[in-house]
Design a protein around this motif. Sequence first.
Motif, PDB file in Angstrom:
ATOM      1  N   PRO A 125      39.230  35.615  36.448  1.00 17.94           N
ATOM      2  CA  PRO A 125      39.570  36.172  37.761  1.00 17.94           C
ATOM      3  C   PRO A 125      40.531  37.349  37.702  1.00 17.94           C
ATOM      4  CG  PRO A 125      40.762  34.123  37.397  1.00 17.94           C
ATOM      5  CD  PRO A 125      39.817  34.277  36.245  1.00 17.94           C
ATOM      6  N   LYS A 126      41.131  37.619  36.529  1.00 15.49           N
ATOM      7  CA  LYS A 126      42.101  38.704  36.421  1.00 15.49           C
ATOM      8  C   LYS A 126      41.473  40.043  36.045  1.00 15.49           C
ATOM      9  CE  LYS A 126      46.166  35.899  35.392  1.00 15.49           C
ATOM     10  NZ  LYS A 126      47.326  35.711  34.489  1.00 15.49           N
ATOM     11  N   LEU A 127      40.220  40.049  35.644  1.00 14.68           N
ATOM     12  CA  LEU A 127      39.562  41.310  35.325  1.00 14.68           C
ATOM     13  C   LEU A 127      39.540  42.229  36.546  1.00 14.68           C
ATOM     14  CD1 LEU A 127      36.463  40.302  33.150  1.00 14.68           C
ATOM     15  CD2 LEU A 127      38.514  41.540  32.410  1.00 14.68           C
ATOM     16  N   CYS A 128      39.674  43.530  36.312  1.00 14.07           N
ATOM     17  CA  CYS A 128      39.635  44.514  37.386  1.00 14.07           C
ATOM     18  C   CYS A 128      38.489  45.495  37.152  1.00 14.07           C
ATOM     19  CB  CYS A 128      40.952  45.293  37.442  1.00 14.07           C
ATOM     20  SG  CYS A 128      42.400  44.286  37.815  1.00 14.07           S
ATOM     21  N   ALA A 129      37.991  46.052  38.235  1.00 12.13           N
ATOM     22  CA  ALA A 129      36.950  47.070  38.124  1.00 12.13           C
ATOM     23  C   ALA A 129      37.549  48.362  37.601  1.00 12.13           C
ATOM     24  CB  ALA A 129      36.296  47.300  39.485  1.00 12.13           C
ATOM     25  N   SER A 130      36.688  49.206  37.012  1.00 14.56           N
ATOM     26  CA  SER A 130      37.193  50.472  36.479  1.00 14.56           C
ATOM     27  C   SER A 130      36.075  51.495  36.353  1.00 14.56           C
ATOM     28  CB  SER A 130      37.826  50.256  35.096  1.00 14.56           C
ATOM     29  OG  SER A 130      36.852  49.803  34.169  1.00 14.56           O
ATOM     30  N   PHE A 131      36.440  52.767  36.515  1.00 15.49           N
ATOM     31  CA  PHE A 131      35.612  53.887  36.082  1.00 15.49           C
ATOM     32  C   PHE A 131      36.274  54.446  34.830  1.00 15.49           C
ATOM     33  CE2 PHE A 131      34.445  53.982  40.631  1.00 15.49           C
ATOM     34  CZ  PHE A 131      33.056  54.064  40.525  1.00 15.49           C
ATOM     35  N   LEU A 148      40.146  46.722  27.746  1.00 15.33           N
ATOM     36  CA  LEU A 148      40.925  46.670  28.982  1.00 15.33           C
ATOM     37  C   LEU A 148      41.324  45.255  29.406  1.00 15.33           C
ATOM     38  CD1 LEU A 148      39.137  49.355  31.191  1.00 15.33           C
ATOM     39  CD2 LEU A 148      41.239  49.592  29.862  1.00 15.33           C
ATOM     40  N   ALA A 149      40.546  44.251  29.017  1.00 11.77           N
ATOM     41  CA  ALA A 149      40.809  42.881  29.477  1.00 11.77           C
ATOM     42  C   ALA A 149      42.239  42.422  29.187  1.00 11.77           C
ATOM     43  CB  ALA A 149      39.797  41.923  28.853  1.00 11.77           C
ATOM     44  N   PRO A 150      42.801  42.672  27.988  1.00 12.74           N
ATOM     45  CA  PRO A 150      44.178  42.224  27.728  1.00 12.74           C
ATOM     46  C   PRO A 150      45.209  42.872  28.657  1.00 12.74           C
ATOM     47  CG  PRO A 150      43.059  42.764  25.667  1.00 12.74           C
ATOM     48  CD  PRO A 150      42.187  43.267  26.782  1.00 12.74           C
ATOM     49  N   ILE A 151      44.944  44.094  29.097  1.00 11.30           N
ATOM     50  CA  ILE A 151      45.874  44.763  30.000  1.00 11.30           C
ATOM     51  C   ILE A 151      45.938  44.018  31.335  1.00 11.30           C
ATOM     52  CG2 ILE A 151      46.297  46.902  31.309  1.00 11.30           C
ATOM     53  CD1 ILE A 151      44.930  48.397  28.997  1.00 11.30           C
ATOM     54  N   TYR A 152      44.766  43.604  31.845  1.00 10.54           N
ATOM     55  CA  TYR A 152      44.731  42.892  33.108  1.00 10.54           C
ATOM     56  C   TYR A 152      45.379  41.510  33.002  1.00 10.54           C
ATOM     57  CZ  TYR A 152      41.222  46.528  33.910  1.00 10.54           C
ATOM     58  OH  TYR A 152      40.589  47.722  34.012  1.00 10.54           O
ATOM     59  N   GLN A 153      45.248  40.871  31.856  1.00  8.59           N
ATOM     60  CA  GLN A 153      45.855  39.551  31.664  1.00  8.59           C
ATOM     61  C   GLN A 153      47.366  39.630  31.765  1.00  8.59           C
ATOM     62  OE1 GLN A 153      43.895  36.790  31.495  1.00  8.59           O
ATOM     63  NE2 GLN A 153      42.238  38.278  31.742  1.00  8.59           N
ATOM     64  N   ASN A 154      47.918  40.721  31.305  1.00  9.13           N
ATOM     65  CA  ASN A 154      49.378  40.867  31.276  1.00  9.13           C
ATOM     66  C   ASN A 154      49.967  41.290  32.623  1.00  9.13           C
ATOM     67  OD1 ASN A 154      49.429  40.207  28.550  1.00  9.13           O
ATOM     68  ND2 ASN A 154      49.170  42.348  27.904  1.00  9.13           N
ATOM     69  N   ARG A 155      49.086  41.575  33.570  1.00 13.75           N
ATOM     70  CA  ARG A 155      49.592  41.964  34.890  1.00 13.75           C
ATOM     71  C   ARG A 155      50.054  40.775  35.719  1.00 13.75           C
ATOM     72  NH1 ARG A 155      45.578  46.741  37.175  1.00 13.75           N
ATOM     73  NH2 ARG A 155      46.221  48.355  35.690  1.00 13.75           N
ATOM     74  N   GLY A 156      49.665  39.555  35.267  1.00 13.41           N
ATOM     75  CA  GLY A 156      50.068  38.344  35.975  1.00 13.41           C
ATOM     76  C   GLY A 156      49.250  38.058  37.198  1.00 13.41           C
TER      77      GLY A 156
END
Length: 490
Positions: free
Chosen positions: A346-352, A482-490
């Motif tokens: 659920p923490k993944l974000c969309a991106s271009f 990119l997935a690890p970046i979103y995980q660290n956003r909390g």
Amino acid sequence: MKYLLGIDFGGGSSKATLLSHEGKVAATAVTEYPTLYPKTGYAEQNPGDWYDAVKVGIAKLIKESGVSPCDITAVCLDAATHTAVVTDDDFNVVMPSIYWTDTRSIKEAEYLKENYGEMINEKCLHQPSTIWTLPQLLWVKNNMPETFAKIKKIFFAKDYVRHMLCGDYATDFIEAEGSMLFDVNTLSWSEELCKILNFDVKNMPEVKAPTDIAGKITKKAGEDTGLLEGTTVVTGSTDTVMEVFASGAVKEGQMTLKLATAGRICIVTGKAYPDKNLVNYSHLVKGLWYPGTATKACASSYRWYRDTFGGSYKDLDTGAKETPIGADGLMYHPYLNGELTPYNDPKLCASFTGVRASHTKGHFSRAVMEGVGFSLIDCKNAIHEIGIKMGDCATIIGGGAASPIWRQIVADMLNIKLVTTNNSDSSFGSAMTAGVATGVFPSFEEAVEKCSEKVSETLPNEENHKKYLELYKDYKKIHDALAPIYQNRG
């Protein structure tokens, strides 16, 4: 002539379809309403908006078709599953409904997985995540205790509207399977699962079959909608099973590919396939299932893109068609609300990514379509890994299926033939179900024979398929980066 009425409630609108007893669509009507996003990760709908949409939609349908309410013999509803409507003892709604794309219950889902995961998987055939009703209601209990204390009845979207029409308090067993409060082995509410919420299982709705008669249109509902008091109301079921049925997939091995709010590949099987990458639901046809993969933001990605950056779907499609495969290096990942298959994250974000000054709006339009297509390759790969046999042909359904360029992109990516039928939306399936329930159609199979008709085919291009497989490698690498970046956003 006599008619059947099917009504669907989706992510942004309700659609009503009037189907003759001869199997022909007489009229359709669409009424929009909002999905609300009050905070990051939230997605809500107001149940009152659904009933308002019914009143407007039916009035529009009757006016435009010229059909007399006296000639409408039965009504059947469907809606997106997992969408609970919580009320007090007097059936007053106590809070907006949490939509299935909402991700606020991440902590509750993890808690359930750690403490009850084995029991939940055994009883529900799924692992907890934010899409299910149990973690959503546990979030309410933990964060809105005063509101939770008022909850005495739990409806689901189409069941609440049907209650407004005929006064019942019930759901169907397919809908119940999406609550994570229901034991699929016994086809009954689970006391153990309800106890996690400290909710009395006796207060859960009666469970019926989708084709059971729920009641009759009340005098008040007749005045509200223009339907005749006493008209038969059928229990109905979820939107996806109605789409699967409407598309003609009523036999083992038949496959649907859905480009709607979510994107799904569903294959009709003779058993369930419990797996973290699959959503398992019973089919309308007894003994069959339609396990499916899911990407959360499919046509909803394209709608978000349109609403945010402007333009009509027709113009966006034209720009996408004029843009080469791969959008000249521009890539989109459709994780607007996290992702299901194959990440359950659920923490993944969309991106271009890969944006250049040379890119035009057409590049972005094509990138959105291709990004959803790449997520469907993820889904296809998950099906192969689980061991479900996947054929080389699928009926394509959902609003995105209306786009020829998007159909071609998906056919090329998955290397399968896509068939479109005359009607495959869920309101059409609900109208057909009303016919099966009332004996207009002797069986689900015969309803398909009478109502469903193939109108076109989209064939895959082998050269394009090879190009997309190479691009897919980059799609996966970008996700992994990119997935690890979103995980660290909390």
